[in-house]
Design a protein around this motif. Structure first.
Motif, PDB file in Angstrom:
ATOM      1  N   ILE A 189      -7.741   1.416  -1.422  1.00 58.85           N
ATOM      2  CA  ILE A 189      -6.383   1.447  -1.998  1.00 58.85           C
ATOM      3  C   ILE A 189      -6.228   0.358  -3.051  1.00 58.85           C
ATOM      4  O   ILE A 189      -5.389   0.459  -3.956  1.00 58.85           O
ATOM      5  CB  ILE A 189      -5.305   1.322  -0.899  1.00 58.85           C
ATOM      6  N   ASN A 190      -7.061  -0.689  -2.969  1.00 54.92           N
ATOM      7  CA  ASN A 190      -6.995  -1.753  -3.974  1.00 54.92           C
ATOM      8  C   ASN A 190      -7.352  -1.237  -5.365  1.00 54.92           C
ATOM      9  O   ASN A 190      -6.842  -1.738  -6.373  1.00 54.92           O
ATOM     10  CB  ASN A 190      -7.911  -2.915  -3.588  1.00 54.92           C
ATOM     11  N   LYS A 233      -4.256   0.229  -6.704  1.00 52.87           N
ATOM     12  CA  LYS A 233      -3.325  -0.825  -7.122  1.00 52.87           C
ATOM     13  C   LYS A 233      -3.711  -1.405  -8.481  1.00 52.87           C
ATOM     14  O   LYS A 233      -2.845  -1.747  -9.285  1.00 52.87           O
ATOM     15  CB  LYS A 233      -3.292  -1.946  -6.072  1.00 52.87           C
ATOM     16  N   ASP A 272       0.826  -1.218   0.000  1.00 54.08           N
ATOM     17  CA  ASP A 272       0.000   0.000   0.000  1.00 54.08           C
ATOM     18  C   ASP A 272       0.857   1.264   0.000  1.00 54.08           C
ATOM     19  O   ASP A 272       0.544   2.255  -0.666  1.00 54.08           O
ATOM     20  CB  ASP A 272      -0.903   0.039   1.245  1.00 54.08           C
TER      21      ASP A 272
END
Length: 410
Positions: free
Chosen positions: A295-296, A299, A266
């Motif tokens: 936050i995924n 990503k 992260d």
């Protein structure tokens, strides 16, 4: 942060590429006045570069984006010698055919990141064998070698480290830094090259080249290095559980490449977006501020954009769809690493090794013992478990993020 006048240094600084610059003010002034031809050197020891080389590839991309000329220097000559920087042992040497094949293969990578051509800011790829192979030993020692003292060469980290560890450093490798310095002077003469860029471990070699060009030709040239790129946990960026993260799809599938970026810590998302994608800085600031499950999404954007740059947009979309099906629907995506099973069954231990999910049978057994192995989503604790493969592919997982498919042999 220093206020730079040129687009070049502003871009490099704002995205986190600058570590050391030999004369930042001079380079900044030059870049406001003219197109700056600049180079990064790459060895031709393998058919592909890997993620550890990617920051240098992106440096050249940023240079071109700022309106300057990238020179990709392939070490067809120096690969025959071996760069001791960051190495603990003597490297296996390749013949001319092997080096030539590697250079042709690596060029395909650069063609995705740079625009090549004959224009003033178009990239060129050159091979230092063009001049190094023609050098005569005695004249070279007399004209170039006299500018290097053994005392100073022994102070460079690449040399000190090997000597401190009592690892052999051959006379052949000891010459590498002189040849690299000569490259800079030769590129200055042939292409008007004014800047050499590289990783922080290349600082000593870059400074050598600057001093040689100044002493022999009276040329004013510059050097810049990037910081060592590490993960948030302090480990060197660019390694995966299964080894090097290759940029070529021949060595690593699109899905595995995408997954490498998707699995970023992260804390690294913002840094990696700045360094390895073209996502605008204001959007990166928004993404890296996301917390928790959100936050995924950042990503996924990192994985999509980094993969699109290196492998093409279609490959990124294919990998993202495979991931979505694998994780969100529990389906077996088609782009996962796969292994064709002969005879209709395979031991779970052998399956984990054959799919590259474990480096050895011992590691596979430990994974099973610790409850990290799954077959079609079901945990398996039995080290002797055999998987029947007939008809539909079987999904094997190591932990939550690494998956592969077993298929029947046609």
């Amino acid at each position: 942060m220093t206020e730079h006048k040129s687009d070049l240094l502003r871009l490099l600084a704002s995205r986190g590429y600058l570590h050391q610059v030999t004369d930042a003010e001079g380079l900044d002034a030059l870049a406001t006045k003219q197109v700056v031809p600049a180079y990064v050197g790459f060895d031709a020891t393998a058919a592909s570069l890997h993620v550890g080389n990617l920051v240098s590839v992106m440096l050249l991309r940023r240079l071109q984006q700022a309106g300057h000329k990238p020179i990709v220097l392939m070490g067809g000559g120096t690969t025959k010698v071996g760069d001791p920087s960051g190495k603990d042992e003597v490297r296996k040497l390749l013949d001319d055919d092997g080096i030539g094949a590697n250079i042709a293969s690596i060029r395909r990578i650069f063609e995705r990141f740079l625009t090549f051509g004959d224009g003033p800011t178009d990239a060129v790829m050159v091979n230092n064998a063009d001049w190094l192979d023609r050098l005569e030993y005695i004249p070279f020692l007399r004209d170039v070698g006299r500018h290097f003292t053994i005392n100073r060469m022994l102070t460079f980290d690449s040399v000190k480290l090997r000597l401190e560890r009592e690892q052999p450093l051959t006379f052949l490798e000891f010459n590498y830094m002189i040849l690299q310095a000569y490259d800079f002077m030769e590129l200055s003469r042939r292409f008007g090259c004014r800047l050499q860029m590289g990783g922080s471990d290349q600082w000593g070699n870059i400074v050598n080249g600057i001093e040689l060009a100044r002493r022999v030709d009276g040329a004013e040239v510059f050097g810049a290095t990037t910081p060592l790129i590490t993960n948030a946990d302090g480990t060197k960026m660019g390694k995966s559980v299964n080894g090097a993260v290759w940029l070529h799809e021949d060595q690593l599938s699109h899905y595995e490449y995408w997954q490498f970026w998707r699995n970023a810590d992260d804390r690294d998302v913002g840094k990696f977006l700045r360094l390895f994608t073209d996502v605008p800085l204001d959007e990166i600031a928004r993404l890296e501020a996301l917390e928790g499950a959100e936050i995924n999404e950042a990503k996924k954007i990192l994985a999509n954009e980094a993969t699109a740059l290196c492998r093409g947009r279609a490959a990124a979309e294919e990998a993202a769809e495979t991931a979505r099906r694998t994780f969100e629907e529990g389906a077996a995506g088609e782009a996962l690493p796969s292994f064709a099973v002969e005879g209709g069954s395979i031991a779970l231990v052998d399956a984990l090794v054959s799919l590259g999910l474990s480096a050895s049978k011992g590691e596979a057994r430990r994974l099973i013992k610790q409850g990290g192995a799954r077959v079609n989503g079901e945990r398996v604790d039995d080290e002797g478990h055999a998987i029947t493969v007939a008809g539909e592919p079987v999904r094997v997982s190591a932990g939550k993020k690494n998956h592969g498919l077993l298929t029947p042999l046609p």
